[in-house]
Structures are given as structure tokens and as C-alpha cells.
Write an enzyme that holds these catalytic residues in place. Structure first.
Site, PDB file in Angstrom:
ATOM      1  N   GLU A   1      -9.609   3.792   0.480  1.00  0.00           N
ATOM      2  CA  GLU A   1      -9.708   4.180   1.888  1.00  0.00           C
ATOM      3  C   GLU A   1      -8.686   5.247   2.270  1.00  0.00           C
ATOM      4  O   GLU A   1      -8.860   5.971   3.253  1.00  0.00           O
ATOM      5  CB  GLU A   1      -9.570   2.959   2.809  1.00  0.00           C
ATOM      6  CG  GLU A   1      -8.201   2.323   2.839  1.00  0.00           C
ATOM      7  CD  GLU A   1      -8.024   1.252   1.780  1.00  0.00           C
ATOM      8  OE1 GLU A   1      -7.130   0.413   1.942  1.00  0.00           O
ATOM      9  OE2 GLU A   1      -8.781   1.249   0.795  1.00  0.00           O
TER      10      GLU A   1
ATOM     11  N   HIS B   1     -17.352 -10.902   6.795  1.00  0.00           N
ATOM     12  CA  HIS B   1     -16.054 -10.266   7.030  1.00  0.00           C
ATOM     13  C   HIS B   1     -15.315 -10.992   8.142  1.00  0.00           C
ATOM     14  O   HIS B   1     -15.879 -11.284   9.197  1.00  0.00           O
ATOM     15  CB  HIS B   1     -16.250  -8.792   7.410  1.00  0.00           C
ATOM     16  CG  HIS B   1     -14.954  -8.051   7.569  1.00  0.00           C
ATOM     17  ND1 HIS B   1     -14.579  -7.429   8.738  1.00  0.00           N
ATOM     18  CD2 HIS B   1     -13.948  -7.834   6.694  1.00  0.00           C
ATOM     19  CE1 HIS B   1     -13.398  -6.850   8.575  1.00  0.00           C
ATOM     20  NE2 HIS B   1     -12.987  -7.091   7.342  1.00  0.00           N
ATOM     21  N   HIS B   2     -14.033 -11.280   7.878  1.00  0.00           N
ATOM     22  CA  HIS B   2     -13.130 -11.844   8.880  1.00  0.00           C
ATOM     23  C   HIS B   2     -11.883 -10.973   8.922  1.00  0.00           C
ATOM     24  O   HIS B   2     -11.075 -11.002   7.979  1.00  0.00           O
ATOM     25  CB  HIS B   2     -12.711 -13.274   8.518  1.00  0.00           C
ATOM     26  CG  HIS B   2     -13.786 -14.290   8.690  1.00  0.00           C
ATOM     27  ND1 HIS B   2     -13.745 -15.517   8.044  1.00  0.00           N
ATOM     28  CD2 HIS B   2     -14.925 -14.296   9.421  1.00  0.00           C
ATOM     29  CE1 HIS B   2     -14.827 -16.217   8.382  1.00  0.00           C
ATOM     30  NE2 HIS B   2     -15.554 -15.488   9.215  1.00  0.00           N
TER      31      HIS B   2
ATOM     32  N   GLU C   1      -7.311  -6.957  -2.506  1.00  0.00           N
ATOM     33  CA  GLU C   1      -6.822  -5.584  -2.453  1.00  0.00           C
ATOM     34  C   GLU C   1      -5.390  -5.586  -2.997  1.00  0.00           C
ATOM     35  O   GLU C   1      -5.189  -5.739  -4.174  1.00  0.00           O
ATOM     36  CB  GLU C   1      -6.918  -5.062  -1.013  1.00  0.00           C
ATOM     37  CG  GLU C   1      -6.685  -3.577  -0.856  1.00  0.00           C
ATOM     38  CD  GLU C   1      -6.651  -3.177   0.603  1.00  0.00           C
ATOM     39  OE1 GLU C   1      -7.079  -2.052   0.912  1.00  0.00           O
ATOM     40  OE2 GLU C   1      -6.186  -3.978   1.436  1.00  0.00           O
TER      41      GLU C   1
ATOM     42  N   GLU D   1       0.822  -1.209   0.000  1.00  0.00           N
ATOM     43  CA  GLU D   1       0.000   0.000   0.000  1.00  0.00           C
ATOM     44  C   GLU D   1       0.859   1.263   0.000  1.00  0.00           C
ATOM     45  O   GLU D   1       0.889   2.035   0.971  1.00  0.00           O
ATOM     46  CB  GLU D   1      -0.975  -0.043   1.174  1.00  0.00           C
ATOM     47  CG  GLU D   1      -1.955  -1.211   1.027  1.00  0.00           C
ATOM     48  CD  GLU D   1      -2.928  -1.331   2.181  1.00  0.00           C
ATOM     49  OE1 GLU D   1      -3.099  -0.335   2.921  1.00  0.00           O
ATOM     50  OE2 GLU D   1      -3.520  -2.420   2.356  1.00  0.00           O
TER      51      GLU D   1
ATOM     52  N   HIS E   1      -8.156  -8.850   1.665  1.00  0.00           N
ATOM     53  CA  HIS E   1      -7.489  -7.556   1.844  1.00  0.00           C
ATOM     54  C   HIS E   1      -6.215  -7.766   2.644  1.00  0.00           C
ATOM     55  O   HIS E   1      -6.105  -8.696   3.437  1.00  0.00           O
ATOM     56  CB  HIS E   1      -8.412  -6.558   2.530  1.00  0.00           C
ATOM     57  CG  HIS E   1      -9.388  -5.939   1.585  1.00  0.00           C
ATOM     58  ND1 HIS E   1      -9.596  -4.586   1.496  1.00  0.00           N
ATOM     59  CD2 HIS E   1     -10.194  -6.501   0.656  1.00  0.00           C
ATOM     60  CE1 HIS E   1     -10.505  -4.319   0.567  1.00  0.00           C
ATOM     61  NE2 HIS E   1     -10.892  -5.475   0.040  1.00  0.00           N
ATOM     62  N   GLU E   2      -5.240  -6.892   2.389  1.00  0.00           N
ATOM     63  CA  GLU E   2      -3.878  -7.095   2.889  1.00  0.00           C
ATOM     64  C   GLU E   2      -3.397  -8.494   2.473  1.00  0.00           C
ATOM     65  O   GLU E   2      -2.962  -9.291   3.295  1.00  0.00           O
ATOM     66  CB  GLU E   2      -3.781  -6.911   4.411  1.00  0.00           C
ATOM     67  CG  GLU E   2      -4.147  -5.530   4.893  1.00  0.00           C
ATOM     68  CD  GLU E   2      -5.652  -5.321   4.984  1.00  0.00           C
ATOM     69  OE1 GLU E   2      -6.128  -4.218   4.655  1.00  0.00           O
ATOM     70  OE2 GLU E   2      -6.354  -6.277   5.396  1.00  0.00           O
TER      71      GLU E   2
END
Length: 693
Positions: free
Chosen positions: A499, A394-395, A493, A192, A474-475
Site C-alpha cells: 500500500e 473486514h474489521h 501484515e 512499517e 493487519h497492524e
């Protein structure tokens, strides 16, 4: 014709000629064998790319790449070094090769195009040691029209059963004055970062894809494909222009723990005469194995909204309390909005216990089956189902892998029981801080792209697939095309996303969005979360704002490919611009075909995509720091039809900083012969829908 019956004198002459011919054949055979021993070549189907594989004077395996009769990758070394085994490096000779060609077309269950053309020429080159203990390996090289891929194949052989790789020697020798676009590798913020545009000589450690523009205008992208049971690599510049693979290490320092026989991921070099050609490549997908999951009709592309952006703005919290976002009532409000506006799903973050306090450090205490008291999963799941909307689960792990894996079966079972078919997973932790605890209770810390993490992400995919659940990571580890093998890896992502335009970070500059298609998005789909309409959420003078026009937010849905797209803003902000919001409602996420029409890295990009199962087309165009005028031929359309074009474009006075809401919506009739003139503002965009009349 049958054999001739010659007389004795003619036979004598024939024998003499036969001797000369035989000697010539023997010479040619020796030359041929000599060439086979010292070099092997594979050429792309169109003849433009030529890969030469050879050994140096010291017996070191090497390769070189030519494109259109010019060298684009100079002679570069190959090989592997091990902790306690002799290296596959110096002291080798070519022991032969096998050749094959393939030309076929395969179908994606979802994707930026339905049919993928897969044509290549392949040579498997065998290397054998000529000094020291007997060793051998194979380099498999595939040449496509849009680039090359090569991988190491190490067979089981004496003393080479269980091995530890400490270094991979693969090089990419490119012109040091080439222009490069890259992000730092092995840094605290994972992938990122903002992309840097520098001479290639200034590359330090860099994540791939790394994009290069040579002085000739030829563009290259260095990356990898089919990353499984192996660490990802970052580019490590040694001498100027000598870019080398640097495998991401385990916490103990070793790079890979393997058992022979094994294969490495493909090392890939996409090659194009211009920037646009990189966008039209399918090289990474084609180098992955076919679908392993069987029937994947349950993997559903679509659009979703979510309880997410309000947390980034500071209006809601992930943790419990008066401002808690994931309550039953708030989730129902989003479900109502989704149902009324044609969205498929609602993402719910912060519903499970463990978020209170510093959730960034809460990885060991997250519970993936226990809800907060103000959230009723069964109730909201039923409510959503009755409204024709699905819940997106979501986790968040905060990087504690042992805690997550200990609960993963029960967590997915819970979601399956309530009809949750998509789950966003998160691994918010600094680079090098994924945690796992061994049997002795010792905590180890790993990179998001090391062999440990690569194998973890695959285990999650397989566990989810057993419950017919798709994963949006994500990540994550970087994308290497595994969505072909595991079609439930629906998005991820892996870059600096939307964001960063919220209230907690300096925003992405306009150049960022016109760099991502030529870098990160070459790897595969990205869950960027477009569609922010409140561009100045802290006021026009605040540095915390979205650096784009409203029209660019629409165009992102076409340009940034993902089979799942989020309408990321708050529902009330869409109600302020219902005419612009209509494009988000109309644009699909699954495509019959996709064509990059024009663009330059970091400056602008234009895509046209045809909706799967429809004759409708959509065009998206983005500009960077500077305004731009585009001329767009519509020659990709059906020649026998007229289309209604609905054009969402920047107004004459639009500018991301001073006037982001100046926009115009036009309609006109167009055909294959129409050429559209479109003006893009600085940080601007245009979004066009084309429907047959």
C-alpha cells in the site's frame, strides 16, 4: 561370562587395584559434579552448534554460542528483574540439568512445506540462589541444526506467586562490526518502516527479527517464538555489540504481569553459513506448541481480490457517499471478476458504519454489525456463494480495543451466519495508541506488541475459531510462529507493504522487496498484497509509483509466502496484460515443499516451491537496485521426468524506472539436469511454472 573365582593372593592385588580405581572414579565424579555445577552444554544434532550455559564470578547466569568451532555469540547474561521480588540474576549456581533429544516430523495443515522436520537436543538447566532468599528457575535450551531457542521457566515458590517483571536481562553479544538489517522499534509506525543496513554498533531500539552478517559470512537472525501472555521485546543496544532484550511496557510502565508458574517465549537465534540458509530454516515453527484447535479443515488457503486498492488510489472511499467503494453493486462486480478468473474470495472493506470523517480516529464508533444503506451483506454473500466465491470480511478497529471486544461475539456471529470464513482485522493507530477503557472509565493506551495486545490478539483468534473463521491481522503484533498452535491465524501484515506504493506515500525502493525475505518473512507469512499491474498510476514522471517491473510483481507470489494471496490491482488493469495475468491465476498458495535456491540480503532472492498435492513446481526470483544474471540448476526436480517450463522474465531493456513493462514469456522443455540462465532487471524479477509432461 560369569564372575571369576580368584585365589586369595590375586584378591589382595585386586583389592589394591580396586582402591586405586575407586579413588580415580571418586576424582572423576568430583570433576564431573564440579563441571555440572559450573557449566552445562547442549550441542545440535549435527554437532555444528554448541551452547554453553554457566554462571559468572558474581553468580550471574550466562550463555555462549559457538558455530563450527567459532564463537558467534559471546558470553551473554541472562535473568529477570521484578518490581517487588528479588531478581533472578546475581548470586546463582547451577544445581543440575536434565537432557533429552527428539527427532520427529510433523505435518502442517497448510504451509510453505507440508512436512516439518523437528530434530533437537535439549538441556533444562536448573539455577538455584546461593545468597539471599531461596530462588530458583530453569533455563530450557534447545539446539537445532539451524539455530537455538531458550526460555525461562519460573516455578511457583515461596513469595513468587504474583510477580511484575520490570526488566528482562537477556543479552546477545555479537561483533559490533557485523552488518545488521533492522527497523526501529517502538516507533509511531509500528513495524512499517524501511529496513536499515548498518554496522551492528549502530542498532538502536530495533524490532525483531534482526538479521546479522558476521565478518566470517555467518548469518544470524535474532527473534522470538511462541509469544503468549508476555510482552514482545525489541533489541536495545547498550555498549557496542551488547544487544539486550527490552520488553514492551504496559501504559503504567511495568513490562509483564504474571502468576507463577510461568514460562517466557523462546529467545531464538537462527544460525546459517550464508543468507540462503536462513530462508530454509523452520526453527520458529518448531518452537511453537502443536495445533490446539483440532480439526482445521475449514482453514482454506487461496487467492482473493478486493475493494481495497481503489481506496488507496483515491478513486473510492471507505466512508459513505458518491465514491463509496463497498456497495452491493461494486461488490458484485468484483465477485464476477473473481468467479471468471478462478479466485477464491473478495475482500470487502468499508461496508460497516463508522468510516465517515476521519476514520483513523473513529475507533470508538465503529459498528461491526450495522451496514451502510448501499451494502446488503446477505445479498452479496448469497451472490458470492452462488458464483463459487467467498466473501472475505473486514474489521477495522482504529486501535479501540474495548469497542471491538464489546462487539466481537456478535460480529463473528454475523459473519458465520453468512458463510464468511476469513476476516481481515485492522488496528490502524500510532504505536502506543491501542486504547482500552477500565471499569472506572479511564482510557489506557498500549503498544501493539505489549502484553495487553498479545493477549487481545489471542482472544480474537479463539473467538474466531469457535465460528470456524480464520484471521488475517493487519497492524498486528509480530509473527512468532503461533500459526502452528492456532492454524486459523492464516496471515498478517507487520511490515511496510504494497500500500506504500499507492498515491499517499513515497514508495518502497527496490531494495525493500529483497530485504523482507531475510528479515520480516523469517517470522512467518505476510499479506503483502502483490500483483499491481498499473505501475505508474500517476504517470511515469511521478514519484508516486511502484518501483518494480511487471515481472517482479509476478515473482512476489512465489517469494513472499502467504497461504492467502491478494491480486491487489483493479480488475481493469489485469485485462490489459492477460498473458502476464495468467501466472497469477495459475500460481498456488499452499506448498508441498519450499527451497531457497540463492540470494543475498538486500540484493536478490530465488525460491522454488512445489505445489501441495501436485508435481508442479514454481520459481520466483527478485532483484534489488542492480540488474543481475542468475544461473539456476533445476536439480530439485524429479530425475525421471521432463517438464514444460513457462518462463515469465524481464526483457533485455527492462528497468523498473524507465521500462517496467518490457517482458518476455518463453516456454521450453527442461529436466533435472537443465540449468537456466535468467537475467533480472533492476527492480526486476522472473516467475517460472514447471509442469511434468
Amino acid at each position: 561370562m560369569g564372575e571369576s573365582k580368584n585365589s586369595a593372593p590375586k584378591t589382595a592385588v585386586s583389592r589394591a587395584g580396586t582402591c586405586r580405581i575407586g579413588a580415580l572414579i571418586l576424582i572423576l565424579l568430583i570433576v564431573s559434579l564440579s563441571a555440572e555445577i559450573h557449566a552445562a552444554t547442549v550441542i545440535s544434532p549435527d554437532g555444528r552448534i554448541r551452547v554453553e550455559i554457566s554462571v559468572g564470578d558474581d553468580g550471574h547466569p550466562q550463555y555462549r554460542v559457538n558455530y563450527r568451532n567459532a564463537v558467534v555469540v559471546e558470553t551473554s547474561k541472562l535473568g529477570l528483574r521484578f518490581a517487588s521480588h528479588h531478581a533472578l540474576a546475581e548470586g546463582f549456581e547451577l544445581a543440575g540439568s536434565d537432557y533429552r533429544a527428539s527427532d520427529n516430523t510433523w505435518e502442517q495443515p497448510w504451509g510453505e512445506f507440508r512436512l516439518v522436520h523437528d530434530a533437537f537436543n535439549e538441556r533444562s538447566v536448573r539455577f538455584r540462589s546461593n545468597d539471599g532468599p531461596a530462588r530458583e528457575f530453569v533455563l530450557v535450551v534447545r539446539a537445532f541444526n539451524d539455530g537455538i531457542g531458550f526460555r525461562y521457566v519460573v516455578p511457583e515458590q515461596p513469595y513468587y506467586k504474583d510477580v511484575v517483571i520490570v526488566d528482562e536481562l537477556t543479552e546477545f553479544r555479537v561483533a559490533s562490526d557485523a552488518t545488521a538489517w533492522w527497523i526501529p522499534g517502538r516507533g509511531w509506525n509500528r513495524y512499517e518502516f524501511l529496513y536499515r543496513e548498518t554496522p551492528a554498533a549502530d542498532i538502536a531500539l530495533a524490532h525483531t527479527p534482526v538479521t546479522l552478517k558476521l565478518a566470517s559470512g555467518v548469518h544470524l537472525s535474532l527473534h522470538e517464538a511462541a509469544l503468549t501472555d508476555y510482552p514482545a521485546y525489541v533489541i536495545d543496544q547498550r555498549r557496542d555489540g551488547v544487544l539486550k532484550t527490552n520488553l514492551t511496557p504496559w501504559s503504567g510502565g511495568e513490562r509483564a504481569r504474571l502468576t507463577a508458574p510461568f514460562v517466557s517465549p523462546w529467545r531464538t537465534i537462527q544460525v546459517s553459513p550464508d543468507a540462503r540458509g536462513l530462508l530454509n530454516s523452520s526453527l520458529i515453527l518448531n518452537l511453537n506448541e502443536p495445533n490446539k484447535l483440532g480439526d482445521v479443515s475449514w482453514v482454506e488457503p487461496g487467492k482473493y481480490v478486493g475493494i481495497w486498492w481503489a481506496m488507496h488510489l483515491g478513486e473510492r472511499t471507505w466512508g459513505s457517499g458518491a465514491a463509496h467503494g463497498a456497495t452491493t453493486a461494486e461488490t458484485k462486480r468484483y465477485i464476477d471478476f473473481a468467479a471468471a478468473n478462478g479466485f477464491d474470495g473478495v475482500l470487502v472493506e468499508g461496508w460497516n458504519t463508522g468510516w465517515d470523517g476521519d476514520w483513523f480516529s473513529n475507533g470508538a464508533i465503529f459498528n461491526f454489525t450495522e451496514t451502510y444503506p448501499d451494502f446488503d451483506l446477505a445479498q452479496v454473500a448469497t451472490y458470492a456463494r452462488d458464483k463459487g466465491v467467498r466473501i472475505v470480511g473486514h474489521h477495522e478497529t482504529s486501535g479501540h480495543i474495548s469497542n471491538y471486544e464489546a462487539q466481537i461475539d456478535e460480529a463473528f456471529d454475523l459473519y458465520e451466519a453468512h458463510g464468511v470464513r476469513q476476516v481481515k482485522t485492522g488496528y490502524v493507530a500510532d504505536g502506543g495508541d491501542l486504547r482500552w477503557v477500565d471499569d472506572a472509565g479511564v482510557t489506557h493506551r498500549e503498544w501493539h506488541d505489549g502484553q495487553f495486545a498479545v493477549n487481545h490478539f489471542e482472544r480474537v483468534l479463539i473467538a474466531a475459531a469457535k465460528r470456524r473463521i480464520s484471521i488475517n491481522t493487519h497492524e498486528p503484533v509480530k509473527d512468532t510462529g503461533l500459526r502452528r498452535t492456532y492454524p486459523n491465524w492464516i496471515s498478517r501484515e507487520g511490515a511496510r507493504g504494497q500500500e506504500y506504493n499507492a498515491s499517499w506515500s513515497l514508495p518502497n525502493p527496490p531494495s525493500h522487496n529483497v530485504t523482507l525475505p531475510y528479515t520480516r518473512l523469517l517470522a512467518g507469512p505476510m499479506d503483502f498484497t502483490p500483483g499491481i499491474f498499473d505501475l505508474m498510476h500517476q504517470g511515469a514522471d511521478s514519484e508516486y509509483r511502484v518501483q518494480s517491473t511487471l515481472m517482479q510483481q509476478l515473482a512476489l507470489y512465489v517469494v513472499f509466502y502467504s497461504p492467502i494471496q491478494m491480486a491487489a490491482d483493479l480488475p481493469e488493469n489485469y485485462r490489459k496484460f492477460r498473458d502476464a495475468f495468467r501466472f497469477i491465476q495459475d500460481v498456488p498458495t499452499d506448498w508441498e515443499q519450499s527451497i531457497a535456491l540463492d540470494g543475498e540480503v538486500g540484493e536478490f532472492v530465488v525460491f522454488a516451491r512445489q505445489q501441495r498435492g501436485s508435481d508442479d513446481w514454481f520459481i520466483g526470483a527478485l532483484s534489488g537496485d542492480e540488474p543481475r544474471s542468475l544461473t539456476l540448476p533445476l536439480d530439485f526436480l524429479d530425475g525421471d521426468r521432463r517438464y514444460r517450463a513457462t518462463i515469465y522474465r524481464d526483457g533485455d531493456d527492462a528497468h523498473w524506472r524507465s521500462n517496467p513493462y518490457d517482458y518476455v514469456i518463453d516456454t521450453q522443455t527442461v529436466t533435472k539436469n537443465t540449468v537456466l540462465d535468467i537475467a533480472l532487471a533492476a527492480g526486476g524479477g522472473a516467475a517460472i511454472g514447471l509442469s511434468p509432461l
